[in-house]
Design an enzyme around this catalytic site. Structure first.
Site, mmCIF file in Angstrom:
data_model
loop_
_atom_site.group_PDB
_atom_site.id
_atom_site.type_symbol
_atom_site.label_atom_id
_atom_site.label_comp_id
_atom_site.label_asym_id
_atom_site.label_seq_id
_atom_site.Cartn_x
_atom_site.Cartn_y
_atom_site.Cartn_z
ATOM 1 N N ASP A 289 0.861 -1.186 0.000
ATOM 2 C CA ASP A 289 0.000 0.000 0.000
ATOM 3 C C ASP A 289 0.897 1.235 0.000
ATOM 4 O O ASP A 289 1.999 1.211 0.551
ATOM 5 C CB ASP A 289 -0.897 -0.001 1.247
ATOM 6 C CG ASP A 289 -2.168 0.816 1.072
ATOM 7 O OD1 ASP A 289 -3.261 0.228 1.112
ATOM 8 O OD2 ASP A 289 -2.055 2.055 0.875
ATOM 9 N N CYS B 278 -20.081 -0.046 -0.532
ATOM 10 C CA CYS B 278 -20.421 -0.722 -1.800
ATOM 11 C C CYS B 278 -21.784 -0.393 -2.382
ATOM 12 O O CYS B 278 -21.880 -0.053 -3.554
ATOM 13 C CB CYS B 278 -20.329 -2.229 -1.597
ATOM 14 S SG CYS B 278 -18.633 -2.794 -1.558
ATOM 15 N N GLN C 42 -24.292 1.896 -2.360
ATOM 16 C CA GLN C 42 -24.628 3.129 -3.070
ATOM 17 C C GLN C 42 -23.706 3.323 -4.270
ATOM 18 O O GLN C 42 -24.150 3.636 -5.381
ATOM 19 C CB GLN C 42 -24.526 4.315 -2.111
ATOM 20 C CG GLN C 42 -24.683 5.638 -2.839
ATOM 21 C CD GLN C 42 -25.057 6.762 -1.915
ATOM 22 O OE1 GLN C 42 -25.889 6.620 -1.032
ATOM 23 N NE2 GLN C 42 -24.435 7.899 -2.115
HETATM 24 C C1 UDX Z 1 -21.989 -5.672 0.919
HETATM 25 C C2 UDX Z 1 -22.345 -7.057 0.352
HETATM 26 O O1 UDX Z 1 -23.173 -7.743 1.295
HETATM 27 C C3 UDX Z 1 -21.064 -7.844 0.067
HETATM 28 O O2 UDX Z 1 -21.370 -9.079 -0.542
HETATM 29 C C4 UDX Z 1 -20.174 -7.022 -0.865
HETATM 30 O O3 UDX Z 1 -18.946 -7.695 -1.087
HETATM 31 C C5 UDX Z 1 -19.896 -5.653 -0.264
HETATM 32 O O4 UDX Z 1 -21.126 -4.987 0.033
HETATM 33 P P1 UDX Z 1 -21.214 -4.754 3.306
HETATM 34 O O5 UDX Z 1 -21.522 -3.411 2.725
HETATM 35 O O6 UDX Z 1 -19.902 -4.968 3.950
HETATM 36 O O7 UDX Z 1 -21.334 -5.882 2.167
HETATM 37 O O8 UDX Z 1 -22.328 -5.132 4.408
HETATM 38 P P2 UDX Z 1 -23.841 -5.656 4.335
HETATM 39 O O9 UDX Z 1 -23.993 -6.700 5.368
HETATM 40 O O10 UDX Z 1 -24.249 -6.016 2.973
HETATM 41 O O11 UDX Z 1 -24.672 -4.391 4.839
HETATM 42 C C6 UDX Z 1 -24.782 -3.204 4.076
HETATM 43 C C7 UDX Z 1 -25.723 -2.224 4.757
HETATM 44 O O12 UDX Z 1 -27.077 -2.683 4.704
HETATM 45 C C8 UDX Z 1 -25.429 -2.003 6.245
HETATM 46 O O13 UDX Z 1 -25.566 -0.630 6.537
HETATM 47 C C9 UDX Z 1 -26.475 -2.840 6.938
HETATM 48 O O14 UDX Z 1 -26.756 -2.382 8.229
HETATM 49 C C10 UDX Z 1 -27.656 -2.644 5.998
HETATM 50 N N1 UDX Z 1 -28.654 -3.723 6.083
HETATM 51 C C11 UDX Z 1 -28.319 -5.017 5.776
HETATM 52 C C12 UDX Z 1 -29.977 -3.428 6.447
HETATM 53 O O15 UDX Z 1 -30.305 -2.269 6.717
HETATM 54 N N2 UDX Z 1 -30.900 -4.438 6.481
HETATM 55 C C13 UDX Z 1 -30.596 -5.735 6.178
HETATM 56 O O16 UDX Z 1 -31.495 -6.592 6.220
HETATM 57 C C14 UDX Z 1 -29.257 -6.029 5.811
HETATM 58 P P1 ADP Z 2 -11.560 -1.331 0.054
HETATM 59 O O1 ADP Z 2 -12.751 -1.260 0.972
HETATM 60 O O2 ADP Z 2 -11.972 -1.494 -1.392
HETATM 61 O O3 ADP Z 2 -10.541 -2.335 0.473
HETATM 62 P P2 ADP Z 2 -9.901 0.817 1.125
HETATM 63 O O4 ADP Z 2 -10.035 2.295 0.875
HETATM 64 O O5 ADP Z 2 -10.126 0.272 2.480
HETATM 65 O O6 ADP Z 2 -10.882 0.126 0.061
HETATM 66 O O7 ADP Z 2 -8.452 0.331 0.657
HETATM 67 C C1 ADP Z 2 -7.840 0.674 -0.552
HETATM 68 C C2 ADP Z 2 -6.339 0.877 -0.296
HETATM 69 O O8 ADP Z 2 -5.666 1.006 -1.556
HETATM 70 C C3 ADP Z 2 -5.986 2.137 0.504
HETATM 71 O O9 ADP Z 2 -5.293 1.767 1.685
HETATM 72 C C4 ADP Z 2 -5.085 2.957 -0.475
HETATM 73 O O10 ADP Z 2 -4.009 3.615 0.202
HETATM 74 C C5 ADP Z 2 -4.559 1.879 -1.393
HETATM 75 N N1 ADP Z 2 -4.103 2.361 -2.703
HETATM 76 C C6 ADP Z 2 -4.778 3.153 -3.581
HETATM 77 N N2 ADP Z 2 -4.047 3.346 -4.704
HETATM 78 C C7 ADP Z 2 -2.885 2.661 -4.551
HETATM 79 C C8 ADP Z 2 -1.709 2.453 -5.370
HETATM 80 N N3 ADP Z 2 -1.611 2.990 -6.581
HETATM 81 N N4 ADP Z 2 -0.695 1.705 -4.857
HETATM 82 C C9 ADP Z 2 -0.811 1.141 -3.619
HETATM 83 N N5 ADP Z 2 -1.887 1.295 -2.822
HETATM 84 C C10 ADP Z 2 -2.912 2.037 -3.266
#
Ligand code: UDX
Ligand code: ADP
Length: 463
Positions: free
Chosen positions: A35, A277, A279
């Protein structure tokens, strides 16, 4: 092809846990996570595994086991690229905040920088794997950069989207519903796909490893997230109707969830979904649909976001209305700031938007979240640029003790479904609050009748 060295660019919420599990399950493979962010890498290397930068149940133990054996964290991106046979790209792809596609399209500048760096550094053939969620056909762009600026070495591009959910990342990685790998239908493409299949086959049953063409894989990730988010917006839409009609959304969710065609998951009404993810991916989908002139498709999916924004707004409006149409100078305690329980991630958390609305109404917000720092809370609010950083700092404070956060509050708003909130001494909290003492449960987490018996005015979502 026998894989012995892989690297991952990006040590974030996806790259860190994913590589830790690969390293744990494949001790014969050296896994290096790199990173640009030196502070983040230092935290991953912290002697005390409790200090790794990402909180996920079970992750500290896995990192503790593999780190230094075959799992390494480094800022030397060039070296890791040069040495590895497979390079995962797991960098951030935020929604664009400028120019064409502003507020909708994914910003691919970090991906492109990675591709250019790989092209510059690679001296032998590489398999490049897209892990970050990307617009469909991004692989083509990566391939074009690699093939045109590289040193004549061969690159195979695979799409291997990550489906882990935060808070359950380790379990999701250890026992995935499926692993999806998209690649070219050429001989070389098939070999690259097989090489990655062999990595996962160290712990994932082969019938759960799906292989497709690159575009199906890229689009499947967006589609899965859009469907999940749509279920939440659908039940949230029903929650408003329940409030008007005397129905109870939990009962409705249970009744429809028992239909095996519908299923019971992702039907929990809430203050609105957050996370990095849902939105972003839907906006991206909307943008792609519009760019092909598919306006009805775009409008259909955009409605999921419109409903989610409405749900957050409705929650804050209801607090103001219920507190006699003014929250000016009233203390509102927030239980939870993270976008869901068991994570310290706050990206797009509903709490940020609810706080912003209430501060517009001159409320004083007191936050308790077991895993989120005061600095993060302020950064999140400042990022909205609604008011000056000084104004935010004087309107919101955070506490390390939930009872202190609730003391003298006019109302409590539950924004995250942390388990510990259920077992608090609610009588003690009630005794310390202004009366009438209100609880707005944005997660339908607490036991309403018990709270009402203590004396609280309790309001849940959708009942
Ligand atoms: C999501 C997908 O589930 C996952 O497969 C993908 O890789 C990344 O996006 P994540 O955003 O980490 O994962 O969490 P998730 O459990 O999906 O919850 C997303 C949001 O929806 C949270 O704010 C959660 O509180 C809300 N949620 C979830 C609800 O409000 N109601 C539900 O029934 C489920
Ligand atoms: P995700 O939830 O997709 O894992 P994060 O924002 O948590 O996203 O992590 C992405 C990481 O990628 C950050 O720590 C950022 O510093 C790193 N990053 C972005 N561009 C580069 C790059 N060109 N080389 C190395 N690291 C990078």
């Amino acid at each position: 092809m026998k894989i012995t060295k892989i690297c991952c660019i990006g040590a974030g919420y996806v790259g860190g846990p994913t590589m830790a599990v690969i390293a744990q399950k494949c001790p014969q493979i050296q896994v290096t996570v790199v990173d640009l962010n030196a502070e983040r890498i230092a935290a991953w290397n912290d002697e005390n595994v409790n200090n790794i930068p990402i909180y996920e149940p079970g992750l500290d133990a896995i990192v503790g086991e593999a780190r230094g054996r075959n799992l390494f964290f480094s800022t030397d991106v060039d070296k890791a690229i040069a040495e590895s046979q497979i390079i995962f790209i797991s960098v951030n792809t935020p929604t664009k905040t400028y120019g064409k596609g502003k507020g909708m399209a994914a910003d691919l500048k970090y991906i492109e920088l990675c591709a250019r760096q790989i092209a510059r550094v690679a001296k032998d053939n590489k398999i490049v794997v897209e892990k970050s969620t990307l617009p469909v056909r991004t692989a083509e762009a990566i391939k074009s950069i690699l093939d045109n600026t590289g040193n004549g070495v061969q690159f195979q591009i695979l799409s291997n989207p990550e489906f882990l959910a935060e808070g359950t990342a380790v379990q999701d990685l250890l026992n995935p519903d499926r692993i999806l790998i998209g690649g070219d239908a050429t001989e070389e493409g098939r070999k690259a796909i097989q090489a990655l299949v062999d990595v996962y086959a160290n712990w994932v049953p082969e019938d759960k490893i799906l292989t497709t063409n690159v575009w199906s894989s890229e689009l499947s990730k967006l589609t899965a997230n859009a469907f999940l988010a749509q279920r939440i917006s659908s039940i949230n839409a029903m929650s408003e109707l329940c409030e008007k009609t005397g129905a109870d959304v939990n009962e409705v969710a249970k009744a429809i969830g028992m239909d095996s065609r519908i299923g019971s998951k992702f039907l929990k009404a809430s203050v609105g979904f957050g996370g990095s993810c849902f939105q972003k991916d839907i906006l991206n989908l909307v943008y792609i649909a519009k760019s092909y002139g598919l306006n009805e498709v775009a409008d259909y999916w955009e409605q999921v976001i419109i409903m989610n924004d409405h749900q957050k707004k409705r929650f804050s409006n209801n607090i103001v209305q219920t507190l006699y149409n003014t929250v000016s100078d009233k203390k509102i305690a927030f239980l939870g700031w993270a976008f869901k329980k068991d994570t310290n991630d706050t990206r797009e958390s509903a709490a940020i938007y609810v706080a912003d609305d209430l501060i517009n109404e001159h409320a004083k917000i007191a936050v308790y979240d077991p895993k989120v720092s005061n600095k993060k809370i302020l950064d999140d609010l400042n990022y909205l640029e609604t008011r000056t950083a000084a104004n935010n700092a004087s309107s919101i404070s955070s506490f390390t003790d939930p009872y202190e956060a609730c003391q003298n509050a006019h109302a409590i708003a539950v924004l995250t479904e942390w388990d510990e909130f259920i077992t608090y001494d609610w009588q003690k909290i009630y005794d310390s609050m202004q009366k009438p003492a209100f609880v707005f449960d944005g997660r339908n987490l607490l036991n309403g009748p018990n709270l009402e018996a203590i004396g609280f005015v309790y309001q849940a979502v959708g009942s």
